[in-house]
Design an enzyme around this catalytic site. Structure first.
Site, PDB file in Angstrom:
ATOM      1  N   CYS A  52       0.749  -1.169  -0.016  1.00  0.00           N
ATOM      2  CA  CYS A  52       0.007  -0.168  -0.091  1.00  0.00           C
ATOM      3  C   CYS A  52       0.876   1.184   0.031  1.00  0.00           C
ATOM      4  CB  CYS A  52      -1.243   0.078   1.524  1.00  0.00           C
ATOM      5  SG  CYS A  52      -2.056  -0.642   1.243  1.00  0.00           S
ATOM      6  N   HIS A  73      -3.171   7.010   1.822  1.00  0.00           N
ATOM      7  CA  HIS A  73      -4.046   5.786   1.551  1.00  0.00           C
ATOM      8  C   HIS A  73      -5.211   5.652   1.361  1.00  0.00           C
ATOM      9  CE1 HIS A  73      -4.322   1.262   0.760  1.00  0.00           C
ATOM     10  NE2 HIS A  73      -4.079   1.268   1.757  1.00  0.00           N
ATOM     11  N   ASN A 107     -10.292  -0.605  -0.479  1.00  0.00           N
ATOM     12  CA  ASN A 107      -8.715  -0.421  -0.021  1.00  0.00           C
ATOM     13  C   ASN A 107      -7.597  -0.834  -1.567  1.00  0.00           C
ATOM     14  OD1 ASN A 107      -6.279  -0.818   0.194  1.00  0.00           O
ATOM     15  ND2 ASN A 107      -6.309  -1.058   2.162  1.00  0.00           N
TER      16      ASN A 107
END
Length: 330
Positions: A114, A255, A285
């Protein structure tokens, strides 16, 4: 070679057409829209079907970024694909290079989960600053639905698929104002997509270990604790390197992992909510894709304008985290 500045001159994004909202997800596992939304802020996510590849999403996002930058694919010197879910374990960047017709570009994959887009941005910047390359295509893309245990409600509610891309180009003025990257392998066990071997005797005393990767596992509480503590710190360090204060930031793009994390980081930095960009509710996500997708949507919506100062931070498996401060546009 001469040191050169960097400008971000184009963005693009792509997500699969198939939508899986919380209501439909509750038919798969024991959960509810209220439970998911209240704990994560996620209400929907996009899921790639078997015909949708990472390369197809990355190529679509890249074409948008190239068009916005008003360049020809043949002008691209380097393609960096930040991903943890390549179509080919040997790497997928070269396939994207071929699909784009970027015949002059060298291409490689970079894996930092990520944090991948931030790590990729800093990596690409070094090639430009040293004068080695002039134009770089940076892509963040993941198809985590391939690696989710759809019977585990702790993780399957979180992830979605997508890709985002930006074009970076050498510039007289340096728009990448500051950055900071970090890793802590002692906390690797908090978030994993690990290989599991199935030992197979070969001959004499030789045993080989074919196997496959196992679904994502995560210690949500530890990851939350880590992010809320470390992300404000790394943004402050990047701001220090940029010789800027929080008040000089126009936008915060984190993020897109959990709305609670986004809110907590913004509060610790005293950044008002109207300066925080979040599209987590719509996409979940998307790992390395989350920052460039959010950036592209904000640019195309007219929120982010040329010259705006953006603070961004990625964080996740590794554990890795990092921050970058940049100005949008030439």
């Amino acid at each position: 070679m001469t040191n050169t500045g960097i400008a971000m001159i184009g963005s693009g994004s792509a997500t699969p057409p198939v939508s899986l909202d919380n209501q439909r997800l509750s038919q798969i596992v024991e959960t509810s829209d209220e439970w998911i939304a209240s704990r994560t802020g996620i209400r929907d996510r996009r899921v790639a079907d078997p015909q949708t590849s990472l390369c197809s999403l990355a190529t679509a996002a890249s074409k948008q970024a190239i068009a916005m930058a008003q360049i020809d694919p043949s002008e691209i010197d380097l393609i960096v694909l930040a991903t943890s879910t390549p179509d080919d374990l040997f790497g997928s960047a070269s396939q994207i290079q071929a699909q784009l017709g970027a015949t002059q570009a060298v291409a490689f994959d970079l894996t930092a989960a990520c944090s991948g887009f931030i790590f990729g941005l800093v990596t690409a910047a070094q090639f430009i600053r040293t004068g080695v390359y002039k134009t770089v295509l940076l892509i963040g893309g993941d198809i985590l639905s391939r690696w989710v245990d759809w019977s585990d409600r702790r993780t399957c509610v979180l992830f979605g698929d997508g890709a985002g891309a930006v074009v970076l180009q050498a510039s007289e003025c340096d728009r990448l104002l500051g950055f900071e990257l970090r890793s802590d392998g002692t906390q690797n066990g908090c978030l994993n997509l690990s290989f599991q071997a199935q030992p197979q005797p070969l001959i004499d005393q030789i045993t080989v270990s074919p196997g496959t990767y196992q679904p994502i596992t995560m210690n949500g509480k530890e990851v939350y604790r880590f992010a809320v503590k470390k992300v404000p710190e790394v943004i402050e360090k990047a701001l220090f390197r940029a010789d800027l204060t929080v008040d000089q930031i126009n936008w915060l793009i984190l993020h897109q992992a959990n709305q609670r994390i986004i809110d907590a980081v913004a509060q610790r930095l005293n950044i008002p909510s109207d300066r925080v960009i979040s599209n987590l509710a719509n996409y979940g996500n998307t790992s390395a894709a989350s920052i460039p997708i959010a950036l592209d949507e904000a640019v195309r919506a007219g929120k982010i304008k040329p010259g705006d100062v953006i603070a961004t931070s990625g964080f996740g498996a590794g554990l890795t985290w990092g921050a970058a401060i940049f100005q949008w546009g030439i």
